[in-house]
Design an enzyme around this catalytic site. Structure first.
Site, PDB file in Angstrom:
ATOM      1  N   LYS A  98       0.859  -1.193   0.000  1.00 58.50           N
ATOM      2  CA  LYS A  98       0.000   0.000   0.000  1.00 58.50           C
ATOM      3  C   LYS A  98       0.893   1.240   0.000  1.00 58.50           C
ATOM      4  O   LYS A  98       1.773   1.366   0.861  1.00 58.50           O
ATOM      5  CB  LYS A  98      -0.871   0.021   1.257  1.00 58.50           C
ATOM      6  CG  LYS A  98      -2.031  -0.942   1.214  1.00 58.50           C
ATOM      7  CD  LYS A  98      -3.004  -0.611   2.316  1.00 58.50           C
ATOM      8  CE  LYS A  98      -4.231  -1.485   2.319  1.00 58.50           C
ATOM      9  NZ  LYS A  98      -4.293  -2.627   1.444  1.00 58.50           N
ATOM     10  N   ASP A 132      -1.525  -1.828  -4.216  1.00 62.27           N
ATOM     11  CA  ASP A 132      -2.956  -1.750  -3.885  1.00 62.27           C
ATOM     12  C   ASP A 132      -3.466  -0.346  -4.173  1.00 62.27           C
ATOM     13  O   ASP A 132      -2.699   0.609  -4.162  1.00 62.27           O
ATOM     14  CB  ASP A 132      -3.173  -2.019  -2.391  1.00 62.27           C
ATOM     15  CG  ASP A 132      -2.966  -3.478  -2.024  1.00 62.27           C
ATOM     16  OD1 ASP A 132      -2.747  -4.303  -2.924  1.00 62.27           O
ATOM     17  OD2 ASP A 132      -3.012  -3.779  -0.809  1.00 62.27           O
ATOM     18  N   ARG A 182      -5.000  -5.357 -11.602  1.00 61.12           N
ATOM     19  CA  ARG A 182      -5.971  -6.157 -10.838  1.00 61.12           C
ATOM     20  C   ARG A 182      -7.235  -5.318 -10.704  1.00 61.12           C
ATOM     21  O   ARG A 182      -7.206  -4.223 -10.160  1.00 61.12           O
ATOM     22  CB  ARG A 182      -5.408  -6.460  -9.450  1.00 61.12           C
ATOM     23  CG  ARG A 182      -6.397  -7.198  -8.548  1.00 61.12           C
ATOM     24  CD  ARG A 182      -6.030  -7.048  -7.084  1.00 61.12           C
ATOM     25  NE  ARG A 182      -4.688  -7.507  -6.819  1.00 61.12           N
ATOM     26  CZ  ARG A 182      -3.897  -6.960  -5.876  1.00 61.12           C
ATOM     27  NH1 ARG A 182      -4.316  -5.978  -5.132  1.00 61.12           N
ATOM     28  NH2 ARG A 182      -2.691  -7.425  -5.693  1.00 61.12           N
ATOM     29  N   GLY A 186     -13.651  -2.431  -4.907  1.00 63.91           N
ATOM     30  CA  GLY A 186     -13.370  -1.215  -4.120  1.00 63.91           C
ATOM     31  C   GLY A 186     -13.877  -1.390  -2.713  1.00 63.91           C
ATOM     32  O   GLY A 186     -15.033  -1.790  -2.518  1.00 63.91           O
ATOM     33  N   ALA A 187     -13.020  -1.090  -1.723  1.00 63.79           N
ATOM     34  CA  ALA A 187     -13.337  -1.451  -0.344  1.00 63.79           C
ATOM     35  C   ALA A 187     -13.499  -0.266   0.599  1.00 63.79           C
ATOM     36  O   ALA A 187     -13.738  -0.470   1.777  1.00 63.79           O
ATOM     37  CB  ALA A 187     -12.229  -2.365   0.190  1.00 63.79           C
TER      38      ALA A 187
HETATM   39  P1  FDA Z   1     -18.999  -8.908  -3.379  1.00 64.16           P
HETATM   40  O1  FDA Z   1     -18.747  -8.000  -2.217  1.00 64.16           O
HETATM   41  O2  FDA Z   1     -20.129  -8.618  -4.293  1.00 64.16           O
HETATM   42  O3  FDA Z   1     -19.102 -10.391  -2.834  1.00 64.16           O
HETATM   43  C1  FDA Z   1     -19.364 -11.496  -3.649  1.00 64.16           C
HETATM   44  C2  FDA Z   1     -19.459 -12.732  -2.768  1.00 64.16           C
HETATM   45  O4  FDA Z   1     -18.155 -12.999  -2.205  1.00 64.16           O
HETATM   46  C3  FDA Z   1     -20.350 -12.551  -1.544  1.00 64.16           C
HETATM   47  O5  FDA Z   1     -21.676 -12.882  -1.838  1.00 64.16           O
HETATM   48  C4  FDA Z   1     -19.732 -13.504  -0.548  1.00 64.16           C
HETATM   49  O6  FDA Z   1     -20.112 -14.822  -0.824  1.00 64.16           O
HETATM   50  C5  FDA Z   1     -18.262 -13.392  -0.856  1.00 64.16           C
HETATM   51  N1  FDA Z   1     -17.587 -12.371  -0.019  1.00 64.16           N
HETATM   52  C6  FDA Z   1     -17.112 -11.172  -0.447  1.00 64.16           C
HETATM   53  N2  FDA Z   1     -16.513 -10.531   0.569  1.00 64.16           N
HETATM   54  C7  FDA Z   1     -16.621 -11.334   1.639  1.00 64.16           C
HETATM   55  C8  FDA Z   1     -16.181 -11.211   2.980  1.00 64.16           C
HETATM   56  N3  FDA Z   1     -15.530 -10.159   3.424  1.00 64.16           N
HETATM   57  N4  FDA Z   1     -16.454 -12.238   3.817  1.00 64.16           N
HETATM   58  C9  FDA Z   1     -17.100 -13.335   3.396  1.00 64.16           C
HETATM   59  N5  FDA Z   1     -17.541 -13.497   2.123  1.00 64.16           N
HETATM   60  C10 FDA Z   1     -17.300 -12.513   1.267  1.00 64.16           C
HETATM   61  N6  FDA Z   1     -10.012  -3.227  -2.592  1.00 64.16           N
HETATM   62  C11 FDA Z   1      -9.470  -1.985  -2.747  1.00 64.16           C
HETATM   63  O7  FDA Z   1     -10.158  -0.978  -2.577  1.00 64.16           O
HETATM   64  N7  FDA Z   1      -8.150  -1.864  -3.096  1.00 64.16           N
HETATM   65  C12 FDA Z   1      -7.350  -2.947  -3.329  1.00 64.16           C
HETATM   66  O8  FDA Z   1      -6.177  -2.786  -3.661  1.00 64.16           O
HETATM   67  C13 FDA Z   1      -7.915  -4.242  -3.179  1.00 64.16           C
HETATM   68  N8  FDA Z   1      -7.174  -5.376  -3.413  1.00 64.16           N
HETATM   69  C14 FDA Z   1      -7.804  -6.592  -3.478  1.00 64.16           C
HETATM   70  C15 FDA Z   1      -7.107  -7.720  -3.911  1.00 64.16           C
HETATM   71  C16 FDA Z   1      -7.768  -8.928  -4.095  1.00 64.16           C
HETATM   72  C17 FDA Z   1      -7.008 -10.118  -4.614  1.00 64.16           C
HETATM   73  C18 FDA Z   1      -9.159  -9.022  -3.794  1.00 64.16           C
HETATM   74  C19 FDA Z   1      -9.914 -10.313  -3.996  1.00 64.16           C
HETATM   75  C20 FDA Z   1      -9.825  -7.937  -3.320  1.00 64.16           C
HETATM   76  C21 FDA Z   1      -9.177  -6.719  -3.134  1.00 64.16           C
HETATM   77  N9  FDA Z   1      -9.863  -5.591  -2.663  1.00 64.16           N
HETATM   78  C22 FDA Z   1      -9.273  -4.347  -2.802  1.00 64.16           C
HETATM   79  C23 FDA Z   1     -11.197  -5.731  -2.015  1.00 64.16           C
HETATM   80  C24 FDA Z   1     -12.336  -5.531  -3.009  1.00 64.16           C
HETATM   81  O9  FDA Z   1     -12.419  -4.188  -3.384  1.00 64.16           O
HETATM   82  C25 FDA Z   1     -13.691  -5.972  -2.411  1.00 64.16           C
HETATM   83  O10 FDA Z   1     -13.973  -5.155  -1.318  1.00 64.16           O
HETATM   84  C26 FDA Z   1     -13.735  -7.430  -1.990  1.00 64.16           C
HETATM   85  O11 FDA Z   1     -13.089  -8.245  -2.913  1.00 64.16           O
HETATM   86  C27 FDA Z   1     -15.196  -7.932  -1.830  1.00 64.16           C
HETATM   87  O12 FDA Z   1     -15.879  -7.817  -3.026  1.00 64.16           O
HETATM   88  P2  FDA Z   1     -16.182  -9.024  -4.047  1.00 64.16           P
HETATM   89  O13 FDA Z   1     -15.566  -8.660  -5.334  1.00 64.16           O
HETATM   90  O14 FDA Z   1     -15.726 -10.311  -3.532  1.00 64.16           O
HETATM   91  O15 FDA Z   1     -17.731  -8.970  -4.313  1.00 64.16           O
END
Ligand code: FDA
Length: 309
Positions: A98, A132, A182, A186-187
């Site tokens: 980061k 990141d 990647r 978005g978190a």
């Molecule tokens: P979504 O939130 O729609 O979830 C889809 C399904 O996945 C859910 O229904 C559930 O089953 C499962 N799931 C998802 N999150 C879960 C959790 N916390 N606990 C349990 N089950 C869960 N963000 C960012 O802002 N900057 C970054 O650099 C990164 N880097 C990064 C790297 C990698 C390899 C990943 C996989 C993710 C990130 N992220 C990130 C986080 C990303 O932005 C996002 O917040 C999470 O991946 C959760 O979103 P999903 O894409 O999984 O979809």
């Protein structure tokens, strides 16, 4: 954005809450669901186990917004040691950092110096360095840092967030570099003026960004796509597109977080798809953990169960 998600993301920035949570043995126990441990050894052990199960990894030492230069120096030194240990152990494990953990709040030059040193070390150890993406105040500087690094180092990748309205424009500007990107949803807590509040719109933009990275001009420039999500429906849609475009398998991979949708990770690995697991470790887990809870507020039940046990 749901109220609970908003509250959890606001909580992730609260120092008092961080202090209380890090002291609580019960909360610490809940964290182990997403993290193999706090030490470098714990991450390397988990990476070995996943590699045996057919899954390469990415390792990231938790931390963000360091407040003085000596902390950023220590983080960089930690990653140099990690790169050496990965090579010594013959692990297929990339490293993800980061910018604010490497001093971006203290100055872009300081952060750039660390990133250059880590990129050079990653190249010399046959590794890849990934960056990141953090919250919106850092996006432009992070993209600029990446642009500078990528012109010199091929083995450097960047995360882009599908929830930001601006991301397609940023991605277009990077395409001529043949970038390694990647795509993630978005978190962070972002206002509706900057980011889609609606999941369906984020998902659609995620899909579009992935297709952009495998378009003919991006592919001929050498682009690599990392699909960072656990969203099975979205992944299936992207897979259909990749197959229809006959994108070679070495030009993309799936990436998921340690402890999330392990079933899906194993299923992908068994089917021969390249799935890489991002392992986070370290003592500074609070804001990162709160973001994991916010992604799926049902996770609060796991915390509650641990507290009641
Ligand atoms: P979504 O939130 O729609 O979830 C889809 C399904 O996945 C859910 O229904 C559930 O089953 C499962 N799931 C998802 N999150 C879960 C959790 N916390 N606990 C349990 N089950 C869960 N963000 C960012 O802002 N900057 C970054 O650099 C990164 N880097 C990064 C790297 C990698 C390899 C990943 C996989 C993710 C990130 N992220 C990130 C986080 C990303 O932005 C996002 O917040 C999470 O991946 C959760 O979103 P999903 O894409 O999984 O979809």
């Amino acid at each position: 954005m749901s109220v609970i998600r908003s509250l959890l993301l606001a909580g992730s920035e609260n120092a008092w809450l961080r202090e209380q949570a890090t002291r609580s043995a019960l909360v610490r126990r809940s964290v182990t669901r997403f993290m193999p441990g706090e030490r470098q050894e714990d991450a390397l052990r988990a990476a070995r186990e996943l590699q045996t199960a057919g899954m390469p990894t990415i390792l990231t030492h938790l931390g963000e917004n360091v407040r003085d230069a000596s902390e950023a120096d220590a983080v960089a030194a930690h990653y140099i040691e990690l790169l050496d240990r990965i090579r010594a152990a013959s692990l297929d494990a990339w490293v993800s950092v980061k910018p604010t953990q490497l001093g971006l709040d203290l100055g872009t030059d300081l952060c750039r110096r660390h990133l250059v040193r880590l990129s050079a070390h990653a190249a010399s150890t046959g590794n890849q360095l990934w960056i990141d993406m953090e919250s919106t105040p850092y996006v432009d500087r992070t993209v600029d840092l990446y642009r500078g690094l990528r012109s010199e180092y091929r083995h450097v990748g960047l995360a882009l967030q599908a929830y930001l309205y601006r991301t397609p424009e940023i991605l277009d500007s990077l395409i001529p570099l043949g970038p390694a990107i990647r795509i993630v949803k978005g978190a962070y807590r972002e206002p509706p003026a900057l980011a889609f509040p609606d999941k369906a719109q984020v998902d659609e933009q995620f899909y579009q960004l992935c297709t952009r990275l495998v378009a003919p001009d991006a592919q001929s420039a050498g682009a690599f796509l990392a699909i960072g999500t656990h969203d099975a429906e979205l992944i299936a849609r992207i897979q259909t597109h990749l197959a229809a475009q006959r994108v070679p398998q070495d030009r993309y991979e799936f990436e998921m977080l340690y402890g999330i949708r392990r079933d899906l990770q194993t299923q992908f690995a068994r089917a021969g798809a390249r799935v890489r697991v991002l392992i986070s470790y370290g003592e500074y887990w609070f804001p990162w953990y709160m973001r994991r809870l916010a992604e799926r507020p049902a996770n609060l039940w796991f915390v509650a169960k641990n507290v009641l046990k």
